[in-house]
Scaffold this active site. Sequence first.
Site, short mmCIF file in Angstrom:
data_model
loop_
_atom_site.label_atom_id
_atom_site.label_comp_id
_atom_site.label_asym_id
_atom_site.label_seq_id
_atom_site.Cartn_x
_atom_site.Cartn_y
_atom_site.Cartn_z
N ASP A 196 -1.27 -3.06 -7.49
CA ASP A 196 -2.59 -3.45 -7.00
C ASP A 196 -3.02 -2.69 -5.74
OD1 ASP A 196 -1.11 -4.71 -4.94
OD2 ASP A 196 -1.08 -6.60 -6.04
N ARG A 250 -6.86 -1.91 -1.66
CA ARG A 250 -6.22 -3.09 -2.27
C ARG A 250 -7.21 -3.70 -3.25
NH1 ARG A 250 -4.44 -7.25 -4.41
NH2 ARG A 250 -2.77 -8.56 -3.54
N ASP A 285 -3.21 -10.11 -8.09
CA ASP A 285 -1.94 -9.93 -7.40
C ASP A 285 -0.91 -9.51 -8.45
OD1 ASP A 285 -0.18 -10.02 -5.17
OD2 ASP A 285 0.59 -11.94 -5.88
N THR A 286 -0.21 -8.43 -8.19
CA THR A 286 0.82 -7.97 -9.12
C THR A 286 2.21 -8.17 -8.51
OG1 THR A 286 0.72 -5.69 -8.28
CG2 THR A 286 -0.72 -6.25 -10.14
N GLU A 304 5.76 -7.60 -6.83
CA GLU A 304 6.11 -6.67 -5.75
C GLU A 304 6.98 -5.52 -6.27
OE1 GLU A 304 4.97 -6.71 -2.82
OE2 GLU A 304 4.13 -8.72 -2.62
N ARG A 337 -6.65 -2.30 4.95
CA ARG A 337 -6.87 -1.71 3.64
C ARG A 337 -8.28 -2.03 3.16
NH1 ARG A 337 -1.68 -4.13 0.52
NH2 ARG A 337 -2.71 -6.01 1.34
#
Length: 274
Positions: free
Chosen positions: A52, A67, A72-73, A75, A117
């Site tokens: 992401d 971002r 949310d992907t 980690e 970001r």
Amino acid sequence: MKRSTMPSNILRNRRKVKSLSALLLALLVATVHFFDRGDASLGLVTEVIDGDTIVVTTEDGKSEKVRYLLIDTPELHHPTRGEEELGRIAALENKNLVLGKKVRLEEDVERRDRYNRLLAYVWTEGPDGEVLVNEELVRRGVAMPFTLPPNVRYVERIRDAFREAREQRRGLWNAAAGRHFTGEQIWAELPTLAGCFVTLEFRTARVEKKGTRSLLLEKKGHTAIVVYESDRPHLPSLDMLASGKLVLMGKVQTGREGAEIILRDPTQIVTLSP
């Protein structure tokens, strides 16, 4: 009339040049149509950090870490959790979609996060038209919805893609489908299950408020469902969540007092029954 004495091969080459020029003009017009939007910046993706997050060189020559909004992907480079399940696959899917390609970065209300970001909806051209990359990663089952107001422009599209992934058992849904655990089982297997996607069967005994987090806990309290204040407006009420048997999908992580699964979006809820 004087007949042309130009060699036939030169005539053919001129026709090829004209055809090629027409094709390039058509591609240019299509590119302008896709990228010429007043509410967005344009750029080239030069690096994919994880599922992401990407690095984009914008038209003015700046390098921006971007971002993706609303998702949310798992980690890939977390300083303490390391590489999580599907983290590498999510990064690979992201690379296949955007690396080396032109993108349009559409902003929402808040432009940057605390790490400076750029927050954006990332668009690129696919074979069938525009692709919202944030949405496509969710549809492929490698990302979960992550709603953080006030940036909510495409929240319903993201949720619809998540439901589709769940119905088709893609990616994380396929991983979680065969892993049904109670809270106590997750606690007992926490070293193995941390970072993995599971289906949790849960019956709340009490709710504890700790700062910006509300914890739904069973009698023994070793595994908690965590609800953040920022997520509560688009979730069922805490009273409703605590009123019966809750079956939900989520990622197991090691929390402050035990095992935790964060409930961020209503699409994570499989069933809620008395």
